[in-house]
Design a protein around this motif. Structure first.
Motif, PDB file in Angstrom:
ATOM      1  N   LYS A  26       0.855  -1.270   0.062  1.00  0.00           N
ATOM      2  CA  LYS A  26       0.057  -0.012  -0.160  1.00  0.00           C
ATOM      3  C   LYS A  26       0.965   1.507  -0.069  1.00  0.00           C
ATOM      4  O   LYS A  26       0.427   2.280  -0.881  1.00  0.00           O
ATOM      5  CB  LYS A  26      -0.942  -0.038   1.239  1.00  0.00           C
ATOM      6  N   GLU A  30       0.811   3.776  -3.133  1.00  0.00           N
ATOM      7  CA  GLU A  30       0.672   5.071  -3.062  1.00  0.00           C
ATOM      8  C   GLU A  30       1.644   6.252  -3.395  1.00  0.00           C
ATOM      9  O   GLU A  30       1.306   7.259  -4.009  1.00  0.00           O
ATOM     10  CB  GLU A  30       0.213   5.441  -1.616  1.00  0.00           C
ATOM     11  N   LEU A  33       1.475   6.354  -7.176  1.00  0.00           N
ATOM     12  CA  LEU A  33       0.343   6.772  -7.745  1.00  0.00           C
ATOM     13  C   LEU A  33       0.330   8.330  -7.538  1.00  0.00           C
ATOM     14  O   LEU A  33      -0.229   9.183  -8.393  1.00  0.00           O
ATOM     15  CB  LEU A  33      -1.025   6.455  -6.785  1.00  0.00           C
ATOM     16  N   ASN A  34       1.173   8.847  -6.572  1.00  0.00           N
ATOM     17  CA  ASN A  34       1.206  10.407  -6.254  1.00  0.00           C
ATOM     18  C   ASN A  34       2.047  11.026  -7.377  1.00  0.00           C
ATOM     19  O   ASN A  34       1.879  12.059  -7.763  1.00  0.00           O
ATOM     20  CB  ASN A  34       1.799  10.778  -4.871  1.00  0.00           C
ATOM     21  N   ASN A  61      -5.980   7.120  -5.384  1.00  0.00           N
ATOM     22  CA  ASN A  61      -5.637   6.585  -4.091  1.00  0.00           C
ATOM     23  C   ASN A  61      -6.816   5.636  -3.456  1.00  0.00           C
ATOM     24  O   ASN A  61      -6.698   4.888  -2.789  1.00  0.00           O
ATOM     25  CB  ASN A  61      -5.231   7.597  -3.007  1.00  0.00           C
ATOM     26  N   GLN A  62      -8.044   6.187  -3.491  1.00  0.00           N
ATOM     27  CA  GLN A  62      -9.316   5.604  -3.061  1.00  0.00           C
ATOM     28  C   GLN A  62      -9.585   4.297  -3.784  1.00  0.00           C
ATOM     29  O   GLN A  62     -10.052   3.396  -3.209  1.00  0.00           O
ATOM     30  CB  GLN A  62     -10.481   6.604  -3.344  1.00  0.00           C
ATOM     31  N   GLU A  65      -7.193   1.824  -2.104  1.00  0.00           N
ATOM     32  CA  GLU A  65      -7.605   1.268  -0.677  1.00  0.00           C
ATOM     33  C   GLU A  65      -8.738   0.497  -0.798  1.00  0.00           C
ATOM     34  O   GLU A  65      -9.034  -0.300  -0.248  1.00  0.00           O
ATOM     35  CB  GLU A  65      -8.270   2.604  -0.367  1.00  0.00           C
TER      36      GLU A  65
END
Length: 256
Positions: A26, A30, A33-34, A61-62, A65
């Motif tokens: 994760k 993340e 993705l950023n 990011n959602q 998740e």
């Protein structure tokens, strides 16, 4: 993100290990993705245009998740991670296309309001959609410089020829970077390539517009189309243009 780069990221994340923790995956994804979001925003004119009326339902990011929440174990295998990233990539792609379609629809409504009309002729339809297309086009100005191994040796040789193994100040480093940037720009002729690319795209856009307009509304140039018909034309134009438009000449080092 291509399938190849996706596999490379998975290999980098696992680094020879059979499994990693869900939290580690994760955290790493993340960060990835950023970086992706920052790059996408810097290259997309949509993010610099007027505020969108319909935002994407979920940020990447959602989505990540949501995918990770489906996993009950604390560790994840490499193949499982690949399937997660593949599903994430598909969802991001689908939502991004929906995001663009929404932007186009909203822009058509706004442009029709500016003209204060319910229908437009072929000339007005051409100019209206061209305005929206130009607004969405990635900007050549101000995009981040691209540094990769293809220019690394040139830069190192440039540095050694001027300073050898001597220590230099940050200001001197900056002068070398600017000078190297200009040399790469002159060497690659990136502005000329982009100008030719833009010209080819403009010509192809006009060609596809008239082709699709004729298919949808017939031969008559005096026929008028309403907002819904414009949306259908824009959708077909976008899809056809993505398939047939000239490819970008490639990465460049300079920012000119």
């Amino acid at each position: 993100m291509s399938n190849r780069s996706m596999d490379e990221e998975i290999e980098r994340i696992f680094n020879g290990k059979i499994e990693i923790t869900k939290e580690k995956l994760k955290q790493t994804l993340e960060e990835l993705l950023n970086k992706y979001n920052s790059l996408r925003r810097s290259h997309s004119a949509i993010h610099r245009a007027a505020p969108l009326h319909n935002e994407m339902k979920q940020e990447p990011n959602q989505l990540l998740e949501s995918e990770l929440d489906k996993i009950t174990s604390n560790t994840i295998s490499k193949e499982h991670a690949k399937s997660i990233l593949s599903a994430l990539r598909t969802q991001m792609k689908d939502q991004w296309h929906a995001h663009i379609d929404s932007y186009i629809q909203t822009s058509i409504k706004d442009e029709m309001k500016k003209l204060n009309v319910h229908e437009v002729n072929v000339s007005q339809a051409h100019d209206l959609l061209r305005t929206i297309c130009h607004r969405m086009k990635p900007s050549h100005d101000g995009t981040p410089a691209v540094l990769d191994d293809s220019v690394k040796n040139d830069f190192l040789n440039e540095f050694k020829s001027k300073h050898g193994s001597n220590k230099i100040s940050a200001e001197e480093v900056w002068e070398i970077v600017k000078d190297f940037d200009k040399k790469q720009h002159d060497k690659m002729g990136c502005c000329e390539k982009n100008s030719q690319w833009d010209s080819q795209r403009e010509k192809k856009w006009d060609e596809i517009f008239h082709e699709q307009y004729k298919e949808l509304f017939g031969e008559k140039n005096n026929s008028k189309v309403n907002e819904q018909q414009l949306e259908e034309l824009a959708k077909r134009l976008k899809e056809k243009f993505q398939q047939e438009c000239p490819q970008h000449p490639g990465k460049r080092f300079c920012q000119h």
